[in-house]
Design a protein around this motif. Structure first.
Motif, short mmCIF file in Angstrom:
data_model
loop_
_atom_site.label_atom_id
_atom_site.label_comp_id
_atom_site.label_asym_id
_atom_site.label_seq_id
_atom_site.Cartn_x
_atom_site.Cartn_y
_atom_site.Cartn_z
N PHE A 128 -0.09 12.16 6.85
CA PHE A 128 -0.63 10.82 7.50
C PHE A 128 -1.63 11.66 8.59
CE2 PHE A 128 2.99 11.73 10.30
CZ PHE A 128 2.31 12.29 11.28
N PHE A 129 -1.44 12.78 8.88
CA PHE A 129 -2.38 13.95 9.85
C PHE A 129 -3.63 14.35 8.94
CE2 PHE A 129 1.93 16.07 9.17
CZ PHE A 129 1.34 17.20 8.58
N ASN A 130 -3.18 14.53 8.12
CA ASN A 130 -3.90 15.04 6.94
C ASN A 130 -5.43 14.06 6.00
OD1 ASN A 130 -4.36 17.52 7.35
ND2 ASN A 130 -2.52 18.22 6.40
N SER A 131 -4.67 12.96 6.70
CA SER A 131 -5.66 12.18 5.67
C SER A 131 -5.96 10.78 7.17
CB SER A 131 -4.95 10.89 4.74
OG SER A 131 -3.47 10.46 5.63
N PRO A 132 -6.60 11.50 7.69
CA PRO A 132 -6.90 10.59 8.95
C PRO A 132 -7.05 8.76 8.94
CG PRO A 132 -8.77 12.09 9.09
CD PRO A 132 -7.31 12.14 8.06
N TYR A 186 -4.02 14.77 -2.23
CA TYR A 186 -2.79 13.74 -2.98
C TYR A 186 -1.52 14.03 -3.37
CZ TYR A 186 -1.33 13.44 -8.24
OH TYR A 186 -1.48 13.78 -9.15
N ARG A 187 -1.33 12.50 -3.63
CA ARG A 187 0.50 12.52 -3.84
C ARG A 187 0.50 11.93 -4.75
NH1 ARG A 187 4.51 10.62 0.25
NH2 ARG A 187 5.81 9.07 -0.94
N ASN A 188 1.71 12.47 -5.79
CA ASN A 188 2.53 12.65 -6.84
C ASN A 188 4.19 12.36 -6.32
OD1 ASN A 188 3.29 12.68 -9.30
ND2 ASN A 188 3.27 14.83 -9.60
N GLN A 189 4.20 11.00 -6.06
CA GLN A 189 5.52 10.07 -5.76
C GLN A 189 6.72 10.04 -7.53
OE1 GLN A 189 5.32 7.36 -3.30
NE2 GLN A 189 7.19 5.91 -3.66
N TYR A 190 7.50 10.33 -7.30
CA TYR A 190 8.89 10.63 -8.01
C TYR A 190 8.08 11.28 -9.72
CZ TYR A 190 10.39 7.16 -4.29
OH TYR A 190 10.66 6.45 -3.26
N THR A 191 8.47 12.30 -9.68
CA THR A 191 7.86 12.84 -10.49
C THR A 191 7.87 12.57 -11.84
OG1 THR A 191 7.40 14.77 -9.22
CG2 THR A 191 7.01 15.55 -10.86
N SER A 192 8.99 12.31 -12.00
CA SER A 192 10.38 12.73 -13.16
C SER A 192 10.31 10.61 -13.43
CB SER A 192 11.47 13.40 -13.21
OG SER A 192 12.25 12.91 -12.39
N VAL A 193 10.30 10.16 -12.35
CA VAL A 193 10.09 9.12 -13.32
C VAL A 193 9.49 9.06 -13.83
CG1 VAL A 193 10.53 6.43 -12.39
CG2 VAL A 193 11.37 8.15 -11.05
N PRO A 194 9.74 7.75 -15.32
CA PRO A 194 8.70 7.95 -16.33
C PRO A 194 7.06 6.10 -15.39
CG PRO A 194 10.78 7.19 -17.61
CD PRO A 194 10.38 7.46 -15.78
N GLY A 195 6.29 7.15 -15.53
CA GLY A 195 5.36 5.91 -15.54
C GLY A 195 4.65 6.69 -14.33
N SER A 196 3.62 6.66 -14.36
CA SER A 196 2.88 7.92 -13.15
C SER A 196 2.47 7.07 -11.94
CB SER A 196 1.96 8.64 -13.76
OG SER A 196 0.74 7.94 -14.10
N LEU A 197 3.21 7.53 -10.59
CA LEU A 197 3.04 7.50 -9.29
C LEU A 197 2.34 7.59 -9.04
CD1 LEU A 197 6.38 5.83 -8.71
CD2 LEU A 197 4.12 4.11 -9.07
N ASP A 253 0.99 -1.31 0.40
CA ASP A 253 -0.31 -0.07 0.16
C ASP A 253 0.87 1.15 0.24
OD1 ASP A 253 -2.61 -1.76 -0.02
OD2 ASP A 253 -2.36 -1.14 2.38
N HIS A 254 0.20 2.66 -0.17
CA HIS A 254 0.96 3.51 -0.85
C HIS A 254 1.09 4.36 1.01
CE1 HIS A 254 -3.10 4.74 -1.63
NE2 HIS A 254 -2.39 5.94 -1.38
N MET A 255 2.00 4.88 1.32
CA MET A 255 1.27 6.02 2.37
C MET A 255 1.73 6.39 1.77
SD MET A 255 1.45 3.73 4.55
CE MET A 255 1.06 1.56 4.58
N TYR A 256 0.94 8.28 2.97
CA TYR A 256 1.14 9.60 3.09
C TYR A 256 1.86 10.35 3.95
CZ TYR A 256 -3.30 9.33 0.08
OH TYR A 256 -4.10 8.89 -0.69
N SER A 257 2.72 11.39 3.50
CA SER A 257 4.01 12.04 4.72
C SER A 257 2.80 12.62 5.51
CB SER A 257 5.41 12.84 3.92
OG SER A 257 5.19 12.32 2.27
#
Length: 345
Positions: A31-35, A56-67, A25-29
């Protein structure tokens, strides 16, 4: 009650010790705003009557294949039993093959306690849909030794039986607050749903979460209102799923409507470690009526492995809204005077 809480922790946390699965699973930095995503026991645990959160979390913005990851929730505070009812929607989109996962879940929490402590129990149940676009995948027989991949090239690979799957998903959690200390734990995917597209069982590992926070008052001036006092709030969040474990530790400086945080997160086998900074603003629309908006922004800077140069880091944005309903102004709330979990964030 503390003995009961400790027993619940001993039940929830070890459930992941011997489980093996690749999906994480993904985790949010923030965390207190996604209780509710953090812990279903936090459903309805806020000062107002109605709360809405979007992150909303956009992980590793410049890596090919969006996360990309998104969670939206709405929960309702039921003062008669010190808990609430909620609805949580979570979506993840990973990779160029558009591996998508959508989950819609209902949550419920109930609290017991007194002016000295509050112990909350939470349940979560919902439906998840997982899908993938096999037309976006590239197999070895589609790659020319000289020219590389040529779009439109056919493949002899047999497609899996399914590209779309629905399954039931369940979770539970507890949260304990006393004085200036808050401690909680949650477990998701308790029923270990089968995520397989091929017919070969692929059980989703239970995700265990444990979080703890302490609120340190930086001034002892009794002439100041509680909300005007400056606080430092150190916190730690531990995630474990299958053989992957991540720890996020740091602190927030909170005063009035501003909250500034700095964190360090260990990535474990699933990813690099990261430094995280966060900035949160509370905008009071009608302070006397308990109506406010919250805006949050955080940025992760990876350390080691995937570094900032080749990933551009990870950015999160969040917005929250909380209000008091006119018909509930004189409602009788339980545990008046007790510290609650929302005092820490």
């Amino acid at each position: 009650m503390m003995r009961i809480f400790c027993r619940l922790l001993l039940i929830i946390i070890p459930l992941t010790i011997s489980l093996n699965a690749e999906a994480q699973d993904h985790m949010y930095s923030q965390f207190f705003n996604s209780p509710i995503y953090l812990n279903p026991a936090l459903t309805g645990q806020f000062q107002g009557d109605l709360r809405m959160n979007l992150i909303y979390r956009n992980q590793y913005t410049s890596v090919p294949g969006s996360l990309n990851y998104l969670s939206g929730s709405i929960d309702y505070n039921v003062p008669q039993f010190g808990g609430g009812l909620g609805l949580l929607f979570t979506r993840s989109a990973e990779g160029t093959a558009y591996l998508n996962k959508n989950n819609l879940a209902g949550t419920y929490s109930y609290s017991v306690g007194s002016e000295e402590y509050v112990l909350s129990f939470g349940l979560q149940a919902g439906i998840t849909n997982r899908s993938v676009d096999y037309g976006k995948l590239v197999f070895s027989d589609q790659i020319d030794p000289r020219l590389g991949y040529i779009p439109g090239t056919g493949t002899a690979a047999d497609p899996p039986l399914f590209n779309n799957k629905f399954y039931f998903d369940a979770g539970a959690g507890v949260n304990f607050t006393t004085g200036n200390f808050n401690l909680g734990a949650a477990a998701q995917h308790l029923n270990r749903p089968d995520e397989s597209f091929t017919g070969v069982p692929a059980k989703l590992a239970i995700r265990a979460t444990m979080h703890a926070s302490y609120r340190l008052n930086l001034t002892w001036d009794d002439n100041l209102d509680d909300e005007d006092k400056p606080y430092v709030i150190p916190s730690v969040v531990v995630y474990r799923q299958s053989q992957t474990q991540a720890i996020s530790a740091g602190l927030q400086y909170k005063r009035r409507s501003i909250n500034v945080g700095a964190w360090y997160r260990t990535g474990g086998p699933a990813g690099p470690n990261a430094f995280v900074i966060s900035l949160i603003f509370d905008l009071f629309i009608n302070k006397e009526g308990g109506e406010k908006m919250r805006f949050g922004l955080s940025h992760d800077v990876p350390k080691g492995g995937l570094n900032y140069t080749n990933t551009s880091g990870t950015t999160e944005g969040s917005v929250g809204y909380e209000t008091t309903l006119p018909s509930r102004v004189n409602a009788e709330h339980k545990f008046i005077g007790a510290r609650r979990c929302y005092d820490f964030y």
